[in-house]
Design a protein around this motif. Structure first.
Motif: not given
Length: 158
Positions: A80-92
């Motif tokens: 499955w894919s690893i998404e930079p958008t998820l990482n950014r959302a986790l930081h927020i």
């Protein structure tokens, strides 16, 4: 070279819609719901959050994940894919105290639970995501099982 008769050039800024998948609030909602419905103790590692984010993207992904879980993890399963958008959302999400992060684990906090309650108050909001999360439940996909699966990929692709 030809000369242009343009004497004045101007640009008008127009709003550009951002696809929902790239909006931090949408991803934070998915994170909170995943932690609430599909993680023991409302805690999860990063790999599991990426798995569910991938499953939410397309019905084919969702069906592949359900097939894998319903076969007691015996069917084939792709990377499955690893998404930079998820990482950014986790930081927020951690900065805004929806969840906390400690020792490689994200944990849903009170503000995140309240956010989930607000989402659930409207049965049309994120209903497909909530349905998938409830079908899978908390105990079927563990962080240990995901790490084992990820290790298999690295063994076969060395």
């Amino acid at each position: 070279m030809s000369e242009s008769n343009i004497k004045h050039l101007s640009f008008t800024k127009r709003p550009i819609s951002v696809p929902a998948d790239y909006r931090p609030s949408y991803k934070i909602a998915q994170i909170c719901l995943t932690l609430k419905y599909s993680c023991i103790g409302s805690k999860s590692g990063l790999l599991k959050l990426h798995l569910f984010s991938w499953a939410f993207k397309r019905i084919d992904n969702r069906n592949e994940l359900l097939k894998y879980v319903n076969s007691n993890f015996q069917s084939e399963f792709s990377v499955w894919s690893i998404e930079p958008t998820l990482n950014r959302a986790l930081h927020i999400a951690t900065a805004e105290k929806y969840c906390s992060y400690s020792k490689g684990t994200y944990k849903l906090e009170e503000k995140g639970f309240l956010f989930c309650d607000n989402i659930e108050a409207d049965e049309e909001i994120l209903s497909e995501e909530i349905s998938l999360l409830k079908q899978i439940g908390k105990k079927k996909i563990t962080d240990t099982r995901l790490k084992e699966l990820a290790n298999q990929w690295t063994l076969f692709n060395d």
